[in-house]
Scaffold this motif. Structure first.
Motif, PDB file in Angstrom:
ATOM      1  N   ASP A  22      -7.112  84.891  10.720  1.00 57.39           N
ATOM      2  CA  ASP A  22      -6.267  83.916  11.412  1.00 57.39           C
ATOM      3  C   ASP A  22      -6.090  82.701  10.507  1.00 57.39           C
ATOM      4  O   ASP A  22      -6.918  81.785  10.483  1.00 57.39           O
ATOM      5  CB  ASP A  22      -6.940  83.522  12.738  1.00 57.39           C
ATOM      6  N   GLU A  24      -4.091  80.179  10.530  1.00 59.92           N
ATOM      7  CA  GLU A  24      -3.946  78.863  11.168  1.00 59.92           C
ATOM      8  C   GLU A  24      -5.312  78.300  11.540  1.00 59.92           C
ATOM      9  O   GLU A  24      -5.563  77.097  11.415  1.00 59.92           O
ATOM     10  CB  GLU A  24      -3.032  78.945  12.399  1.00 59.92           C
ATOM     11  N   LYS A  25      -6.184  79.178  11.985  1.00 62.64           N
ATOM     12  CA  LYS A  25      -7.546  78.749  12.313  1.00 62.64           C
ATOM     13  C   LYS A  25      -8.276  78.321  11.029  1.00 62.64           C
ATOM     14  O   LYS A  25      -8.953  77.296  11.004  1.00 62.64           O
ATOM     15  CB  LYS A  25      -8.292  79.908  13.002  1.00 62.64           C
ATOM     16  N   ARG A  28      -7.403  74.892   9.850  1.00 61.16           N
ATOM     17  CA  ARG A  28      -8.041  73.792  10.585  1.00 61.16           C
ATOM     18  C   ARG A  28      -9.446  73.503  10.058  1.00 61.16           C
ATOM     19  O   ARG A  28     -10.002  72.450  10.323  1.00 61.16           O
ATOM     20  CB  ARG A  28      -8.059  74.107  12.090  1.00 61.16           C
ATOM     21  N   ASP A  29     -10.002  74.444   9.299  1.00 57.28           N
ATOM     22  CA  ASP A  29     -11.316  74.212   8.690  1.00 57.28           C
ATOM     23  C   ASP A  29     -11.235  73.270   7.483  1.00 57.28           C
ATOM     24  O   ASP A  29     -12.261  72.802   6.995  1.00 57.28           O
ATOM     25  CB  ASP A  29     -11.937  75.545   8.221  1.00 57.28           C
ATOM     26  N   TYR A 403      -5.905  79.659   2.359  1.00 53.97           N
ATOM     27  CA  TYR A 403      -5.255  78.927   3.458  1.00 53.97           C
ATOM     28  C   TYR A 403      -3.751  78.784   3.285  1.00 53.97           C
ATOM     29  O   TYR A 403      -3.106  78.103   4.063  1.00 53.97           O
ATOM     30  CB  TYR A 403      -5.907  77.550   3.645  1.00 53.97           C
TER      31      TYR A 403
END
Lengths: 424, 148
Positions: A22, A24-25, A28-29, A403
């Motif tokens: 994922d 998008e997840k 966010r990291d 990413y």
């Protein structure tokens, strides 16, 4: 007829589909990715220069300084003991990450560059003599050229260079022909930082070992994109930098086979690398400490260990499959832009999209993309001989990390169209 | 985009695509090389000096739009000037691209199109490379000039 490495090395063979990655997840990291630059959404495509850091790595470094800071190895107090444990746990994490047989085969250094210099100045100085040769390839980074030149100047040894074809692939036949009884060392990059070419390391090692020549592999651009198994590859030395694999700057790794490391003289003298010192005679510490003089970058090692655990959590095969898909997508999209010439079109690539635009200097491309919030690198990418090989002074290089998304590839292509409009 | 248009003004783009005085000068009695290895900008400047005055000047080489346009316009501006006048122009040009000038761009003539460079500090070295090269040529320096 010359052959090229047309089979994808096993470690780079992507699984057909990535499952449950994922992006998008993942994004966010990485707190830095959320920001806007020059009023635009940041599109960070300079990962071959350095990668961004996930929150867990930033937190691990902060936590070390907030709660755990102490000098390691010698202290008898609680903090020192704990910091030593964390530092050595990170070594263990790196050992498992590259599948080294022993933890003491993992030497912490500042980065890939220092790793190569260490080998050139210790193994190299002990084994390379006048008239001997060191064999590298035409696609090496300056860091895998200059240390051997320095050694060669001191010893009167010669640097030989295996050529590449127009796609940026190593000519294995030519490489093989250059191996001879005077060759003392082979230095080769796993993945080219300027072209993205993945080299067939297993085959290279086989050929070199056939002549009893050790192989040093520069893995700075490979480790961020694939699972590396130093035992399966049978490499003698393998180096990489932490900061390109989501860890801080100033920490890196030299892997070396025990027998080679044991026989090598030390690199730098100082604290930690000795077992006893008198003014008459000093005996050196065991591995890995023999090569780690002075207080090491403890926070960096902890950060590197944390970054590797983060990657393990995502699943490296999964990550590699996703990255492969994005790079293919970006390659196809960018190829459709009129006047574009890709530099580096090897059958097997990872992470890098280098290009030139007809009639427009890469620096102008970089400046205009920057105004769109898109960070790429322009220049010779510390590979001037490679630029000469392609007859260009510089390229624009977009380099991808785990990413980066297809939407960002689209933004890059739209940015390039804008460059063309400015210069229309 | 407005900053970009300030940087890449039409005059600059036009000069970079069709540089003036782009040739070797067989009669040149002064010559110097400017080379920024990191970006790959590489120019040779030829100067035919008649006593203290630039009788003719030309250049060859490759580089980004800013460096090439700067070279092209330098040759136009400096031709016919004395060494002292060329140096004065260089000083003012340097002030302009670094954003340190007094705002009086009239004395710079058409070089004023480079005013946008000051918003892009990393590109100052591109605009000034050939000017430093000119100074080296006039001073008879042998070593290649760099602004990196």
């Amino acid at each position: 007829m010359t052959t090229v490495a047309n089979r994808l090395p096993r470690e780079f063979r992507p699984s057909r589909v990535h499952t449950g990655f994922d992006v998008e997840k993942v994004r966010r990291d990485f707190p830095i990715l959320a920001q806007r630059v020059r009023g635009k959404k940041l599109v960070y495509l300079d990962n071959a220069a350095t990668s961004q850091k996930p929150q867990v790595v930033i937190d691990a470094i902060s936590r070390y300084y907030e709660e755990g800071n102490a000098n390691i190895h010698r202290g008898v107090h609680y903090l020192s003991e704990h910091a030593t444990e964390e530092h050595e746990a990170a070594r263990k994490t790196v050992q498992n990450f590259v599948n080294a047989a022993q933890a003491h085969e993992i030497i912490f250094v500042r980065g890939a560059t220092e790793g190569i210099n260490l080998v050139a100045q210790t193994y190299g100085r002990a084994h390379v003599n006048a008239g001997d040769e060191v064999l590298i390839t035409a696609m090496e980074h300056h860091s895998n050229i200059v240390p051997w030149q320095i050694l060669g100047e001191e010893k009167g040894a010669r640097l030989r260079v295996a050529p590449i074809n127009d796609r940026g692939e190593l000519l294995l036949d030519e490489f093989e022909k250059l191996l001879n009884p005077r060759t003392r060392m082979v230095g080769v990059t796993h993945v080219s930082n300027a072209l993205g070419t993945v080299n067939p390391i297993s085959r290279i090692v086989q050929l070199a070992h056939g002549h009893n020549i050790p192989v040093l592999v520069d893995g700075a651009q490979a480790v961020p994109h694939t699972q590396v198994d130093v035992q399966a590859l049978d490499v003698d030395f393998y180096v990489f930098s932490g900061h390109k694999v989501y860890a801080p700057t100033g920490i890196g790794v030299l892997y070396g086979k025990t027998a080679l490391l044991e026989a090598m003289p030390p690199y730098q003298g100082g604290g930690d690398m000795i077992s006893s010192v008198t003014f008459e005679k000093t005996s050196y510490n065991k591995l890995p400490y023999k090569f780690e003089a002075g207080t090491p970058h403890v926070a960096g090692a902890i950060g590197l260990g944390t970054a590797i655990e983060y990657l393990n959590g995502l699943g490296i095969a999964n990550m590699a499959a996703f990255e492969h898909e994005v790079l293919e997508y970006a390659t196809e999209a960018i190829s459709a832009v009129p006047g574009i010439r890709l530099i580096g079109t090897a059958a097997q690539k990872a992470g890098v999209l280098s290009f030139v635009l007809e009639g427009i200097h890469p620096h102008d491309v970089g400046t205009i993309l920057d105004q769109e919030g898109i960070a790429i690198r322009t220049g010779h990418h510390c590979a001037q001989p490679l630029m000469q090989r392609f007859g260009i002074p510089a390229t624009a290089r977009a380099s991808f990390a785990l990413y980066n998304t297809k939407e960002e590839a689209d933004a890059l292509v739209a940015g390039i169209q804008k460059v063309r409009e400015v210069f229309a | 985009m407005s900053d970009l248009r300030e940087l890449y003004q039409d005059v600059i783009l036009e000069h970079s695509k069709a540089p003036r005085n782009y040739r070797e000068l067989p009669l040149a009695n002064h010559k110097a090389e400017g080379y920024n290895p990191l970006c790959g900008d590489h120019f040779t400047l030829y100067v035919d000096l008649d006593g203290d005055r630039v009788r003719d000047i030309s250049f060859q080489g490759s580089g980004c739009a800013i460096s090439k346009a700067s070279a092209s316009m330098l040759t136009q501006m400096v031709k016919g000037k004395t060494k002292a006048e060329a140096q004065e122009l260089f000083d003012k040009f340097l002030q302009l691209v670094k954003g340190e000038g007094n705002g009086n761009q009239a004395e710079l003539g058409k070089l004023a199109v480079f005013s946008g460079v000051c918003e892009f500090p990393v590109r100052v070295k591109c605009a000034t490379l050939v000017w430093h090269t000119l100074r080296a040529a006039l001073e008879g320096k042998q070593q290649a000039v760099s602004t990196e």
